[in-house]
Design a protein around this motif. Structure first.
Motif, PDB file in Angstrom:
ATOM      1  N   LEU A   1      -0.908 -20.313  -7.156  1.00  0.00           N
ATOM      2  CA  LEU A   1      -1.410 -19.691  -5.933  1.00  0.00           C
ATOM      3  C   LEU A   1      -0.347 -18.778  -5.336  1.00  0.00           C
ATOM      4  O   LEU A   1       0.809 -19.179  -5.179  1.00  0.00           O
ATOM      5  N   ASN A   2      -0.740 -17.558  -4.991  1.00  0.00           N
ATOM      6  CA  ASN A   2       0.155 -16.581  -4.359  1.00  0.00           C
ATOM      7  C   ASN A   2      -0.403 -16.261  -2.979  1.00  0.00           C
ATOM      8  O   ASN A   2      -1.559 -15.862  -2.843  1.00  0.00           O
TER       9      ASN A   2
ATOM     10  N   TRP B   1      -1.362  -7.673   3.749  1.00  0.00           N
ATOM     11  CA  TRP B   1      -2.786  -7.847   3.439  1.00  0.00           C
ATOM     12  C   TRP B   1      -3.085  -7.725   1.952  1.00  0.00           C
ATOM     13  O   TRP B   1      -4.238  -7.790   1.554  1.00  0.00           O
ATOM     14  N   MET B   2      -2.076  -7.552   1.140  1.00  0.00           N
ATOM     15  CA  MET B   2      -2.322  -7.410  -0.298  1.00  0.00           C
ATOM     16  C   MET B   2      -1.440  -8.375  -1.082  1.00  0.00           C
ATOM     17  O   MET B   2      -0.231  -8.442  -0.869  1.00  0.00           O
ATOM     18  N   VAL B   3      -2.039  -9.123  -1.997  1.00  0.00           N
ATOM     19  CA  VAL B   3      -1.294  -9.833  -3.019  1.00  0.00           C
ATOM     20  C   VAL B   3      -2.179  -9.901  -4.261  1.00  0.00           C
ATOM     21  O   VAL B   3      -3.351 -10.268  -4.176  1.00  0.00           O
ATOM     22  N   ARG B   4      -1.625  -9.475  -5.382  1.00  0.00           N
ATOM     23  CA  ARG B   4      -2.309  -9.525  -6.669  1.00  0.00           C
ATOM     24  C   ARG B   4      -1.307 -10.029  -7.705  1.00  0.00           C
ATOM     25  O   ARG B   4      -0.112  -9.725  -7.605  1.00  0.00           O
ATOM     26  N   ALA B   5      -1.779 -10.775  -8.686  1.00  0.00           N
ATOM     27  CA  ALA B   5      -0.866 -11.385  -9.652  1.00  0.00           C
ATOM     28  C   ALA B   5      -1.409 -11.268 -11.063  1.00  0.00           C
ATOM     29  O   ALA B   5      -2.623 -11.271 -11.286  1.00  0.00           O
TER      30      ALA B   5
ATOM     31  N   ALA C   1       3.930 -10.288 -13.065  1.00  0.00           N
ATOM     32  CA  ALA C   1       4.453 -10.010 -11.723  1.00  0.00           C
ATOM     33  C   ALA C   1       3.452 -10.402 -10.641  1.00  0.00           C
ATOM     34  O   ALA C   1       2.275 -10.656 -10.906  1.00  0.00           O
ATOM     35  N   VAL C   2       3.982 -10.429  -9.411  1.00  0.00           N
ATOM     36  CA  VAL C   2       3.157 -10.567  -8.208  1.00  0.00           C
ATOM     37  C   VAL C   2       3.368  -9.293  -7.401  1.00  0.00           C
ATOM     38  O   VAL C   2       4.509  -8.895  -7.124  1.00  0.00           O
TER      39      VAL C   2
ATOM     40  N   GLY D   1      -5.726  -4.547  -1.323  1.00  0.00           N
ATOM     41  CA  GLY D   1      -5.224  -4.300  -2.664  1.00  0.00           C
ATOM     42  C   GLY D   1      -6.209  -4.678  -3.744  1.00  0.00           C
ATOM     43  O   GLY D   1      -7.073  -5.535  -3.550  1.00  0.00           O
ATOM     44  N   TRP D   2      -6.073  -4.016  -4.878  1.00  0.00           N
ATOM     45  CA  TRP D   2      -6.908  -4.272  -6.053  1.00  0.00           C
ATOM     46  C   TRP D   2      -6.016  -4.111  -7.275  1.00  0.00           C
ATOM     47  O   TRP D   2      -4.956  -3.499  -7.194  1.00  0.00           O
ATOM     48  N   GLN D   3      -6.422  -4.681  -8.414  1.00  0.00           N
ATOM     49  CA  GLN D   3      -5.642  -4.477  -9.625  1.00  0.00           C
ATOM     50  C   GLN D   3      -6.536  -4.321 -10.846  1.00  0.00           C
ATOM     51  O   GLN D   3      -7.631  -4.875 -10.906  1.00  0.00           O
TER      52      GLN D   3
END
Length: 482
Positions: free
Chosen positions: A202-203, A232-236, A240-241, A272-274
């Motif tokens: 979990l990030n 407001w952004m976290v993607r993993a 990387a995170v 954010g998006w990835q």
């Protein structure tokens, strides 16, 4: 020496200045049973009940629990005198769209209050709002189920077929079965803004610009403080995170060993998006910026007409979508060419996801809307021809599922195929959960709610699924074996 008599309730609180701990611990003895309730001050918390052979042993166990908490700084208090710590709600402004045409909405479901959480998969659509309601719908808009969580939903994230809801009570609930449970509990000083889960890790990004990483057993791994605030952004991913905040996007090694790169974006990051090789940051300066995951280099910008609240892409980033504060949604080609801008017809899109030529958005008015994003439908909408949007209604007899306060008990080991037995064991000074039933790797640990773990206790779960990370996840209801 601490004493707790039969029929007595001992209530303790630990409240530290600033953003430190703010939690309670309550122990009640009733005959041969001890009930413990704990959590954040002002919340109902979690509850567990233990039975003992005699009343004397129950009182001794209760005294031991209270003594341990007192030594950690808890003190007697009166419930209700100390207020719950304030939780940051995202303050957003939404104004009417300036677009000349409205998006072709196929159906719209109104949840009743502002919504941020959305997840779309092959079978279902999920939406979570600030009242703590999470609804599951079919792709045709039919409402299938409702979860009622203790506090507002900040976001919904998925890891394979597990669905998690991050809430304002500081917990992350597993919604993969009919009975939700708290799979992770975030530290008291972390005010959740956004979440991502990758292979059970979990990030968490927060109000202060912090990033906290917790493993599948709900144990802290590492944390970092980025240059900006309001993350407001976290993607993993495996490598990387990616952490977005008011000063841009910072990438950290997945194992926490250090910062990989930092890029100042054109405005503070609001979403954010990835995709496989790129991350996308929607900013307050009216753009979505695409950054290379490997280097942080800015690869493209997608210009909108107002601050960007949300963004998403089609597969492999062929098309990029955005939602702004002016109740409009956009579509761009990969190179940044704007194809269209249309009004949402119902508030600003706070989160979005694209699936099978449909753009799903959740909005400031609490709606989940399904937009036909096919070329034919968009062309018709630009010409003024719109489908009649179905106003989805919740069925009167809709089942509602809530996190369980107590764990049901069973007295017999299940027959083969009817359940799996797991056991709480001490490993290296920590309480772990491992599988007892045949056919499973006995050294692998099980992702299991921390609040109901007790040394030596055995539980029956409906199913276990293995993860590539070398652990098992519970699928279905949990019962204690007595």
């Amino acid at each position: 020496m601490v004493t707790v008599g039969s029929g007595e309730t001992t209530y303790l609180e630990l409240s530290q200045e600033g953003a430190g701990a703010h939690k309670f611990y309550e122990v009640t003895v009733s005959g041969t049973t001890v009930a413990v309730r704990y959590g954040r001050i002002g919340a109902e918390g979690q509850r567990q009940v233990s039975a003992f052979p005699t009343a004397a042993k129950a009182q001794a166990a209760a005294a031991k629990k209270v003594g341990e908490k007192v030594r950690k700084g808890y003190a007697p208090a009166v419930r209700g005198q100390r207020a719950a710590r304030a939780v940051t709600r995202r303050q957003v402004t939404s104004v009417p769209s300036t677009a000349r045409a409205t998006a072709p909405v196929i159906w719209r479901f109104r949840t009743g209050t502002s919504a941020f959480g959305i997840h779309i998969d092959e079978d279902h659509c999920w939406v979570g709002n600030q009242r703590g309601d999470v609804y599951t719908l079919g792709h045709d808009g039919e409402v299938l189920a409702r979860f009622s969580l203790p506090d507002g939903v900040k976001c919904l994230v998925a890891d394979d077929f597990w669905i998690y809801a991050g809430c304002d009570d500081g917990k992350v609930y597993d919604l993969s079965s009919k009975v939700p449970f708290a799979a992770y509990e975030i530290a008291e000083d972390v005010d959740i803004f956004w979440l991502d889960i990758h292979e059970g890790v979990l990030n968490v990004s927060d109000h202060n610009g912090g990033l906290t990483v917790i493993d599948h057993e709900d144990e802290f791994q590492w944390s970092r403080r980025s240059k900006g605030r309001n993350a407001w952004m976290v993607r993993a991913d495996d490598h990387a995170v990616y952490h977005g905040h008011t000063h841009g996007v910072t990438a950290y090694a997945a194992d926490g060993s250090g910062e990989l790169w930092h890029t100042d974006t054109f405005g503070g990051v609001l979403f954010g998006w990835q995709e496989e090789t790129s991350v996308y940051a929607g900013t307050g300066r009216q753009v979505v910026e695409r950054l290379a995951k490997a280097t942080g280099r800015s690869e493209a910008r997608y210009q909108c007409d107002a601050a960007v609240y949300s963004c998403a892409t089609s597969a492999d980033g062929e098309y990029v979508f955005a939602g702004d504060l002016a109740s409009s949604v956009y579509c761009f080609t990969s190179d940044g060419t704007r194809l269209w801008k249309l009004g949402t017809g119902g508030g600003s899109a706070l989160s979005m996801q694209y699936h099978d030529e449909k753009l799903y958005i959740v909005t400031t008015d609490g709606s989940l809307a399904c937009i036909d994003a096919s070329a034919a439908a968009i062309t018709a909408a630009q010409g003024g021809s719109l489908p009649v949007a179905v106003d989805v209604k919740q069925a009167a007899a809709l089942p509602t599922y809530t996190p369980t306060a107590d764990v049901a008990t069973v007295s017999a080991v299940p027959a083969p195929g009817a359940g799996i037995v797991v056991e709480c064991v001490q490993v290296g000074g920590r309480l772990r959960v491992q599988v007892v039933s045949d056919g499973y790797e006995p050294t692998w640990h099980v992702q299991f709610p921390r609040g109901i773990r007790q040394a030596g206790a055995r539980y029956v779960v409906d199913a276990l699924h293995s993860s590539s990370g070398g652990f098992y996840r519970v699928r279905g209801e949990i019962k204690r074996l007595v």
